[in-house]
Scaffold this active site. Structure first.
Site, short mmCIF file in Angstrom:
data_model
loop_
_atom_site.label_atom_id
_atom_site.label_comp_id
_atom_site.label_asym_id
_atom_site.label_seq_id
_atom_site.Cartn_x
_atom_site.Cartn_y
_atom_site.Cartn_z
N SER A 103 0.80 -1.19 -0.18
CA SER A 103 0.09 0.14 0.03
C SER A 103 0.87 1.30 -0.15
O SER A 103 0.45 2.43 -0.06
CB SER A 103 -0.94 -0.13 1.16
OG SER A 103 -0.33 -0.03 2.47
N ASP A 143 -4.97 7.52 8.09
CA ASP A 143 -5.92 6.42 8.35
C ASP A 143 -5.30 5.59 9.60
O ASP A 143 -4.16 6.03 9.93
CB ASP A 143 -6.61 5.61 7.33
CG ASP A 143 -5.69 4.80 6.71
OD1 ASP A 143 -4.44 4.41 6.95
OD2 ASP A 143 -6.01 4.23 5.46
N HIS A 154 -1.91 4.09 7.31
CA HIS A 154 -1.17 4.86 6.16
C HIS A 154 -0.99 6.25 6.57
O HIS A 154 -1.92 6.95 7.08
CB HIS A 154 -2.14 4.72 4.81
CG HIS A 154 -2.46 3.20 4.43
ND1 HIS A 154 -3.61 2.78 4.73
CD2 HIS A 154 -1.48 2.32 4.04
CE1 HIS A 154 -3.72 1.52 4.35
NE2 HIS A 154 -2.38 1.02 3.72
#
Length: 333
Positions: free
Chosen positions: A4, A305, A308
């Site tokens: 990610s 979040d 991340h």
């Protein structure tokens, strides 16, 4: 290739719970569009192509709207939730803690990302011919980020079967094999990122940090062990006579982020333990959704979040990577 940290939207096109193509993701992206990037804005992938003067955004390879110019100038193969451990992309974890559910599931495993890259090479040869495609593959820069999900999650599900030393060595062996496979496909210039401070992301603090939500020291210890072994292995590969003309650079992003968390005021931050989305304690992916409130001043938050970083954080981290990109380019010249 990667997870990610680099995925610019590949997970939009696969069956997975690790999706980020809905608000409030993309809140600071041009046009406030949720593109599948796991952040409020752009990622390291985008900053790399921008600093190289190629384009402003790096498209995901699985995007059905890719054009010839996109393929020629670079695409992203990363998938949020992936890792060097083949079990990592398969994980579906349900953790009950303070009434929150944490899901990670269905990412593209590294072997499949390699398969997509091979497919890309074939497409490129069809589009521009064998000679030019070989030159593009040989002279392009490849950025890899893998290991975060392995040390941050998978290890804790299988640690009864593996201690830190053996698990970190296992991950590095997988990394080494992957780098060799890329070399065999014509790749010569690689920047491999270390893991981030996996034990200090808000979700890890919430799930493993006790009532005071401290960093998960065990996760950080494993991350540091893996990063050190990976750095040593990359140095060994650079000295391997069987890999002539290869340039692999290990880039530490663990300590730059750790320093931001320890001394946030030095970087213009104020909030380190909580994220901008929702309660800031655990939400990411489907839990960070249009119904979740967001902070009023994202620039004060290190994390967007529960897992991340924000675009601002990535920009600061990228200053380190930018030097490595420059180092590789100078070596080529």
């Amino acid at each position: 290739m990667g997870d990610s940290i680099l995925d610019t939207g590949n997970n939009n096109y696969i069956v997975t719970m690790s999706k980020f193509n809905f608000p409030p993701y993309g809140k600071n992206f041009p046009g406030k569009i949720p593109t599948g990037r796991p952040s409020d804005g752009r990622l390291i992938s985008d900053f790399v192509v921008e600093i190289l003067g190629i384009k402003y955004l790096l498209p995901s390879y699985l995007d059905p709207n890719l054009g010839v110019e996109d393929l020629v100038t670079g695409v992203c193969f990363a998938s949020a939730g992936s890792g060097y451990d083949r079990e990592t992309p398969k994980i579906l974890v349900t953790t009950f803690y303070l009434y929150f559910l944490l899901f990670v599931s269905g990412a593209l495993p590294v072997p499949y990302q390699l398969k997509l890259f091979k497919q890309y090479v074939k497409k490129l040869r069809t589009l521009v011919g064998e000679q030019r495609s070989d030159d593009i593959i040989k002279n392009s820069l490849y950025v890899i980020s893998l290991g975060n999900n392995d040390v941050g999650l998978t290890y804790f599900l299988r640690k009864k079967k593996s201690d830190m030393a053996s698990y970190s060595s296992f991950l590095v062996s997988q990394a080494s094999a992957t780098l060799r496979q890329l070399y065999g496909l014509g790749v010569r210039n690689i920047v491999h990122l270390s893991t981030i401070v996996t034990g200090c992301v808000p979700a890890s603090r919430t799930l493993f940090g006790g009532v005071r939500r401290q960093c998960n020291d065990e996760s950080n210890e494993l991350a540091m062990m893996y990063n050190k072994k990976l750095s040593n292995e990359i140095e060994r590969l650079n000295n391997d006579v069987r890999l002539p003309n290869s340039s692999i650079v290990f880039v530490d992003v663990y300590y730059p982020l750790f320093n931001m968390i320890r001394y946030p005021e030095n970087y213009g931050f104020a909030i380190t333990k909580k994220a901008c989305c929702g309660t800031g304690t655990v939400e990411f992916g489907i839990l960070c959704n249009p119904l979740a409130p967001t902070c009023t001043n994202i620039s004060k938050y290190i994390f967007w979040d529960g897992v991340h970083p924000t675009e601002k954080t990535y920009k600061i981290i990228f200053s380190k990577i930018g030097k490595s990109v420059d180092k590789l380019l100078r070596k080529q010249l």
